[in-house]
Design a protein around this motif. Structure first.
Motif, short mmCIF file in Angstrom:
data_model
loop_
_atom_site.label_atom_id
_atom_site.label_comp_id
_atom_site.label_asym_id
_atom_site.label_seq_id
_atom_site.Cartn_x
_atom_site.Cartn_y
_atom_site.Cartn_z
N UNK A 1 0.85 -1.22 -0.05
CA UNK A 1 0.03 -0.03 -0.06
C UNK A 1 0.85 1.22 0.07
N UNK A 2 0.46 2.14 -1.12
CA UNK A 2 1.43 3.06 -1.23
C UNK A 2 0.73 4.54 -0.56
N UNK A 3 1.38 5.34 0.48
CA UNK A 3 0.67 6.67 0.79
C UNK A 3 1.69 7.81 0.38
N UNK A 4 1.72 8.37 -1.01
CA UNK A 4 2.58 9.04 -1.19
C UNK A 4 2.82 10.51 -0.25
N UNK A 5 4.06 10.79 0.11
CA UNK A 5 4.12 11.83 0.88
C UNK A 5 4.74 13.29 0.26
N UNK A 6 3.84 14.09 -0.27
CA UNK A 6 4.14 15.07 -1.09
C UNK A 6 4.79 16.03 -0.33
N UNK A 7 5.31 16.26 0.68
CA UNK A 7 5.97 17.06 1.41
C UNK A 7 7.44 16.76 1.34
N UNK A 8 7.53 15.44 0.98
CA UNK A 8 9.23 15.13 1.02
C UNK A 8 9.92 15.33 -0.20
N UNK A 9 9.28 15.56 -1.11
CA UNK A 9 9.98 16.12 -2.60
C UNK A 9 9.56 17.41 -2.80
N UNK A 10 10.65 18.12 -3.53
CA UNK A 10 10.28 19.49 -4.13
C UNK A 10 10.75 19.54 -5.54
N UNK A 11 10.10 20.46 -6.45
CA UNK A 11 10.29 20.68 -8.00
C UNK A 11 11.15 21.74 -7.96
N UNK A 12 11.33 22.07 -9.19
CA UNK A 12 12.46 23.14 -9.68
C UNK A 12 11.63 24.61 -9.31
N UNK A 13 10.29 24.67 -9.36
CA UNK A 13 9.38 25.79 -9.09
C UNK A 13 9.61 26.06 -7.50
N UNK A 14 9.16 24.93 -6.68
CA UNK A 14 9.25 25.10 -5.20
C UNK A 14 10.63 25.41 -4.67
N UNK A 15 11.78 24.91 -5.25
CA UNK A 15 13.16 25.42 -4.84
C UNK A 15 13.34 26.72 -5.33
N UNK A 16 12.82 27.39 -6.40
CA UNK A 16 12.99 28.81 -6.87
C UNK A 16 12.65 29.65 -5.77
N UNK A 17 11.40 29.29 -5.58
CA UNK A 17 10.61 29.99 -4.54
C UNK A 17 11.37 30.25 -2.99
N UNK A 18 11.68 28.97 -2.77
CA UNK A 18 12.39 28.83 -1.45
C UNK A 18 13.66 29.63 -1.38
N UNK A 19 14.43 29.54 -2.55
CA UNK A 19 15.75 30.22 -2.61
C UNK A 19 15.40 31.75 -2.68
N UNK A 20 14.33 32.04 -3.13
CA UNK A 20 14.11 33.64 -3.11
C UNK A 20 13.47 34.13 -1.76
N UNK A 21 12.50 33.24 -1.07
CA UNK A 21 11.93 33.73 -0.06
C UNK A 21 12.99 33.34 1.25
N UNK A 22 13.60 32.38 1.22
CA UNK A 22 14.72 32.12 2.50
C UNK A 22 13.83 31.38 3.44
#
Length: 285
Positions: free
Chosen positions: A148-169
């Motif tokens: 049974x798989x229960x995907x944990x979205x919070x554990x992976x980031x894509x380029x858009x999310x990382x770009x936002x994180x880099x900008x906002x800190x």
């Protein structure tokens, strides 16, 4: 945290004591950089820890992506694990031949899919063989079991999310590559990639988290390595590297010190460094 923790890391002694447990499943997750020209499947077939199954990191991935070994869909992961005879209720131990290098990637993939009962073998096949423990060349006996798989979205980031994180800190971006690659003084091993790092990222080369024998440092040593790299352990972390392999060593180390608010940038520098519009920095952090 005690060394033997079936959700993070176990010793060769622990594995030897549990080797015949009926619900133990062992996975060989060895992987090498393409330039090394090594056949991991052939090496596995020639010698592996008794009962081990082979996990092909490049094949059990998102075939639709142009990036290497991106996380597979839950459906593909479930299908491949069923074919390997790995499912619900199993205690999984994953290792690689280097010590601790690619095995944490598979540890992270299982956790991404909601499977928490998986540990990395501390010191890997190298330590196991050095201690004179049993190896074999026999294929494992496969018995089908559902997962049974229960995907944990919070554990992976894509380029858009990382770009936002880099900008906002809001997150600390921690890069596991060697210091010279992070600084941009050494060229990237993959053709076509710019040299440097994500703006605002700090550098904790994954080898600084390991002892000379390839085992993981204890809690104090891990905290010291993160602190030396400029990581604020009070902030959530996004781990990055070259292609999403050694970022997972950081994730495992963070979990070992009790820090659970971490994610992996799956595309890592292979993605960021190949997109001309993405800003880069060079020099030490």
């Amino acid at each position: 945290m005690a060394l033997d923790d079936p959700a993070t890391l176990v010793s060769t002694d622990w594995l030897a004591a549990h080797l015949r447990d009926p619900d133990l499943r062992i996975i060989d997750a060895s992987w090498y950089m393409p330039a090394e020209n090594r056949d991991t499947k052939a090496e596995y077939e020639a010698a592996h820890i008794p009962g081990a199954r082979f996990f092909d990191i490049d094949e059990i991935s998102d075939a639709r992506s142009s990036l290497p070994h991106m996380a597979p869909s839950p459906e593909k992961f479930m299908s491949r694990m069923r074919a390997m005879g790995v499912g619900d209720g199993h205690q999984i131990v994953v290792y690689d031949t280097d010590g601790i290098f690619s095995a944490p990637r598979v540890w992270w993939l299982f956790r991404l899919m909601g499977q928490m009962n998986i540990a990395v073998l501390d010191g890997g096949m190298k330590k196991w063989v050095a201690e004179g423990r049993a190896i074999e060349d026999l294929p494992p006996v496969i018995r089908d079991r559902h997962m049974m798989v229960r995907f944990q979205n919070q554990m992976v980031k894509d380029v858009t999310q990382v770009a936002a994180a880099a900008k906002l800190g809001a997150y600390q971006i921690v890069d596991a590559r060697a210091a010279t690659r992070f600084a941009g003084t050494d060229p990237e091993p993959r053709a076509g990639l710019r040299a440097g790092h994500i703006p605002g990222a700090v550098n904790v080369p994954f080898k600084t988290l390991l002892n000379e024998n390839g085992t993981m440092k204890d809690e104090a040593g891990l905290k010291a390595a993160f602190t030396a790299g400029g990581v604020d352990l009070e902030k959530p972390v996004i781990a990055s590297c070259g292609s999403g392999i050694t970022a997972c060593v950081l994730a495992l180390a963070l979990e070992r010190i009790g820090k659970t608010d971490h994610a992996v940038y799956d595309g890592s520098w292979t993605e960021w460094g190949s997109v001309p519009s993405m800003p880069i920095e060079t020099g030490a952090s």
